[in-house]
Enzyme design. Structure first.
Site, PDB file in Angstrom:
ATOM      1  N   GLU A 174     -12.152 -40.059 -27.647  1.00 31.67           N
ATOM      2  CA  GLU A 174     -11.341 -38.818 -27.540  1.00 31.67           C
ATOM      3  C   GLU A 174     -10.350 -38.657 -28.697  1.00 31.67           C
ATOM      4  OE1 GLU A 174      -9.647 -38.498 -23.569  1.00 31.67           O
ATOM      5  OE2 GLU A 174     -11.618 -38.225 -22.686  1.00 31.67           O
ATOM      6  N   GLU A 293     -18.005 -39.764 -20.052  1.00 36.17           N
ATOM      7  CA  GLU A 293     -16.992 -39.793 -18.986  1.00 36.17           C
ATOM      8  C   GLU A 293     -17.132 -38.510 -18.187  1.00 36.17           C
ATOM      9  OE1 GLU A 293     -12.844 -40.633 -19.858  1.00 36.17           O
ATOM     10  OE2 GLU A 293     -13.426 -41.960 -21.503  1.00 36.17           O
TER      11      GLU A 293
HETATM   12  O1  AHR Z   1     -10.855 -42.237 -17.455  1.00 37.75           O
HETATM   13  C1  AHR Z   1      -9.506 -42.002 -17.671  1.00 37.75           C
HETATM   14  C2  AHR Z   1      -9.213 -41.497 -19.073  1.00 37.75           C
HETATM   15  O2  AHR Z   1      -9.729 -40.214 -19.213  1.00 37.75           O
HETATM   16  C3  AHR Z   1      -9.854 -42.259 -20.205  1.00 37.75           C
HETATM   17  O3  AHR Z   1      -9.128 -43.364 -20.592  1.00 37.75           O
HETATM   18  C4  AHR Z   1      -9.869 -41.240 -21.304  1.00 37.75           C
HETATM   19  O4  AHR Z   1     -10.897 -41.451 -22.216  1.00 37.75           O
HETATM   20  C5  AHR Z   1      -9.968 -39.918 -20.570  1.00 37.75           C
HETATM   21  O5  AHR Z   1      -9.020 -39.010 -21.007  1.00 37.75           O
END
Ligand code: AHR
Length: 508
Positions: A174, A293
Site C-alpha cells: 500500500e 487483502e
Molecule cells: O489488514 C489490516 C491493514 O489493512 C493492513 O496492514 C494494510 O495493508 C491495510 O490497510
C-alpha cells in the site's frame, strides 16, 4: 414475500480453472494475530514450537491455501533479520504501523514451520517503505538460497537446511497511502518496484512478483497509480494488487450487501488499466491480479472496551505487546457479504489468481481466540471454508435472471451466483447469495448441460437476526443449516433462499 430468479448453467462457458490460491489469507504482525492467535506457548493445545493446536486445526478446516506474511502496514517498517537466530538475542522494537512493541519472537523461520503445519503456501512481502533492493535480495537469499552462501547457510544454521522455495512475493505494501511508512508517488514506487523486481528475477528466475496497486477504489490516484507503476515495472512483475475492505455505513445495509459491485469494478478497472499499458508498451504478457487483502472491516467504529483507543495510547506513549486491535465480531450480514465477495472472485478467475482474506486470527479474522481459552469460528468462517473446499475443477459463467434494488453502489442484483464444475469428479458446486432483505427467493437452476442428476448437499447461512454473531459467550450461535428446499427434477435444481443468506449446493 417470495420472488424468483433463474439461472442457466452451460458447461461450455468456462471462465478458467479454479485458481486454488484464491483461498488465501493474511497474517500480519499486529494486534493478537500472532501472539495468543497463532502462537501461545503454554496454551493447553500448544505444539512443541508453541503454536496453538486448536487454531491450526481451524486453519486447516478453513482450507487456507496461501498465507501472505508478515504485513500489511507492518512490513513497511520491518527488518526481517530481527526475527531470525537465537530468540534471546532478537531485538525488541517500537512498531510504528500499529504502535506496539514487536518482540520478534516469531520470524520467517517460525512462520515457515507454522505454515507447513497449516498446509499453506507462503506469499512473502518485502519492505519497500523504509528499505530497499538489497534487503529484499538478502531475504530472498535467506529463504530460498541453496546452502553454500552466507545467508542460506545462516538459515541452515538456524535449523532449516532446505530452502523454503517461496515463489510469490509482494513488492511492498500500500505505498500509495499516506498512512504507510515510506509512502511515495506512483512514479517513485514504479521505479523502485521495477528495480527491485529486476534484481529479484536476476537472483531467481520464475518468481511471481506482485506490484502494489491501489489500497482501495476511493484513492484519489486509483487508475493513474496502476498505469504509472506498470509503465515502469511491466517487464519485471507478473501481478498487480488490489485491496478492499467493506462495512455497513449509516445503517445502509442494502448498500453494504452490494459491496461486491465495488470489488467487481475494482477488478475490471485494474485489468483494463493493465491491458492499456500492455497495448501501449506493445507487450504480449498479461498482468494478473492479486486481490491480496479483502474482507469486511468496521473501520472507524468506536473501539470496544477491550481495545485500547489508539490515539489515547499513542498520546500516553504506551507501546504494549500484542494489544487487542481490530477484533471485529462478525454478523450474519457480514458473512453474506464475504460469501458474495468470494462469488465475485470466482467469477473473475480468468484474471484474479491470488486472493487473501485479511486477516486470519483475531485481527479482522474468521477465527477468534481467548488467551489460555478456546478458539472459535466467526460467521465469516463458514462461506470461506465451504467455498475453499467445494470449488474445484473449472469456473463456469452462469446466466442469471433476477430482480434488482437501488443501492449506493448502483443497481444491485438480488441474487448472485458462481458455479464450479469438476468433470473428473463428476460434481459441481453452486454458490448463491440472496441480498434481498424482505423476502425469500425461489431460484431455479437449469443444469441440464452438466449431465448430473442429484443435489448431494445444500447448506445455508441465515438467521432471522442479520446481526447475530458468534462470541466467546456463545461460540456456536450462528452456523450452517441444511437447506431442505433443494430439489432436483429433470436437469433443474430448485432452491429457496431466505432473505440475507448465503448457500452452497453441491451436485453429483
Ligand atoms: O489488514 C489490516 C491493514 O489493512 C493492513 O496492514 C494494510 O495493508 C491495510 O490497510
Amino acid at each position: 414475500m417470495t420472488s424468483s430468479a433463474s439461472i442457466t448453467v452451460d458447461r461450455a462457458a468456462v471462465v478458467a480453472p479454479v485458481p486454488r490460491r484464491l483461498f488465501g489469507a493474511f497474517v500480519e504482525h499486529g494486534g493478537r494475530g500472532i501472539h495468543t492467535g497463532l502462537y501461545e506457548p503454554g496454551h493447553p493445545t500448544a505444539t512443541e514450537d508453541g503454536f496453538r493446536g486448536d487454531v491450526l486445526e481451524l486453519v486447516r478446516e478453513l482450507g487456507v491455501t496461501t498465507v501472505r506474511y508478515p504485513g500489511g502496514n507492518f512490513v513497511s517498517g520491518y527488518r526481517w533479520e530481527d526475527g531470525i537466530g537465537p530468540r534471546e538475542r532478537r531485538p525488541r522494537r517500537r512498531e510504528l504501523a500499529w504502535h506496539a512493541t514487536e518482540t520478534n519472537e516469531i520470524g520467517i523461520d517460525e512462520f515457515a514451520r507454522w505454515a507447513r503445519l497449516a498446509g499453506s503456501e507462503i506469499m512473502l512481502a518485502v519492505n519497500l517503505g523504509t528499505r530497499d533492493i538489497q534487503e529484499a535480495l538478502d531475504l530472498l537469499e535467506y529463504v530460498n538460497g541453496a546452502p553454500g552462501t552466507t545467508l542460506a547457510d545462516r538459515r541452515a544454521a538456524n535449523g532449516s537446511p532446505d530452502p523454503y522455495g517461496i515463489r510469490t512475493w509482494c513488492l511492498g505494501n500500500e505505498l500509495d497511502g499516506k498512512w504507510q511508512l515510506g509512502y511515495m508517488t506512483a512514479d517513485d514506487y514504479g521505479k523502485l518496484a521495477a528495480r527491485t523486481a529486476q534484481a529479484m528475477n536476476a537472483a531467481e528466475p520464475g518468481l511471481e512478483l506482485i506490484a502494489c496497486g491501489s489500497s482501495w477504489t476511493g484513492m484519489a490516484t486509483f487508475g493513474e497509480w496502476e498505469r504509472v507503476v506498470l509503465e515502469h515495472a511491466y517487464d519485471h512483475v507478473s501481478h498487480i494488487s488490489c485491496h478492499a475492505y467493506y462495512f455497513e455505513q449509516d445503517g445502509d445495509i442494502g448498500s453494504f450487501l452490494a459491496s461486491s459491485l465495488d470489488m467487481e469494478h475494482f477488478i475490471r478497472t485494474t485489468a483494463a488499466t493493465a491491458d492499456h499499458v500492455k497495448a501501449k508498451l506493445r507487450k504480449t504478457k498479461t498482468i494478473g491480479i492479486s486481490f491480496d487483502e479483502w474482507n469486511v472491516w468496521y473501520q472507524g467504529r468506536p473501539p470496544t472496551e477491550s481495545e485500547a483507543p489508539d490515539a489515547a495510547r499513542i498520546k500516553a506513549g504506551e507501546w504494549p505487546v500484542a494489544p487487542r486491535q481490530l477484533e471485529d465480531v462478525y454478523s450474519v450480514a457480514d458473512a453474506v457479504v464475504v460469501g458474495s465477495l468470494l462469488i465475485t472472485l470466482l467469477r473473475n478467475a480468468d484474471r484474479v489468481e491470488f486472493a487473501n482474506l485479511a486477516q486470519l486470527v483475531n485481527v479482522i479474522a474468521p477465527i477468534m481466540t481467548e488467551p489460555g481459552g478456546p478458539a472459535w469460528r466467526q460467521t465469516t468462517f463458514f462461506p470461506f471454508s465451504l467455498t475453499a473446499r467445494l470449488a474445484t475443477g473449472v469456473v463456469l459463467a452462469p446466466r442469471i435472471r433476477t430482480g434488482e434494488y437501488d443501492s449506493a453502489r448502483g443497481a444491485a442484483p438480488l441474487v448472485d451466483a458462481a458455479v464450479t464444475f469438476d468433470e473428473a469428479a463428476g460434481s459441481a458446486a453452486i454458490f448463491l447469495v440472496n441480498r434481498g432483505m424482505t423476502g425469500s427467493q425461489t431460484v431455479t437452476i437449469d443444469v441440464t448441460s452438466l449431465g448430473l442428476t442429484a443435489v448431494a448437499q445444500a447448506l445455508t447461512l441465515h438467521d432471522d437476526d442479520v446481526y447475530a454473531k458468534n462470541t466467546l459467550a456463545d461460540q456456536t450461535r450462528v452456523g450452517l443449516t441444511k437447506n431442505d428446499s433443494a430439489a432436483f427434477t429433470d436437469g433443474v435444481v430448485t432452491v429457496e433462499l431466505p432473505p440475507v443468506s448465503w448457500t452452497a449446493l453441491t451436485l453429483s
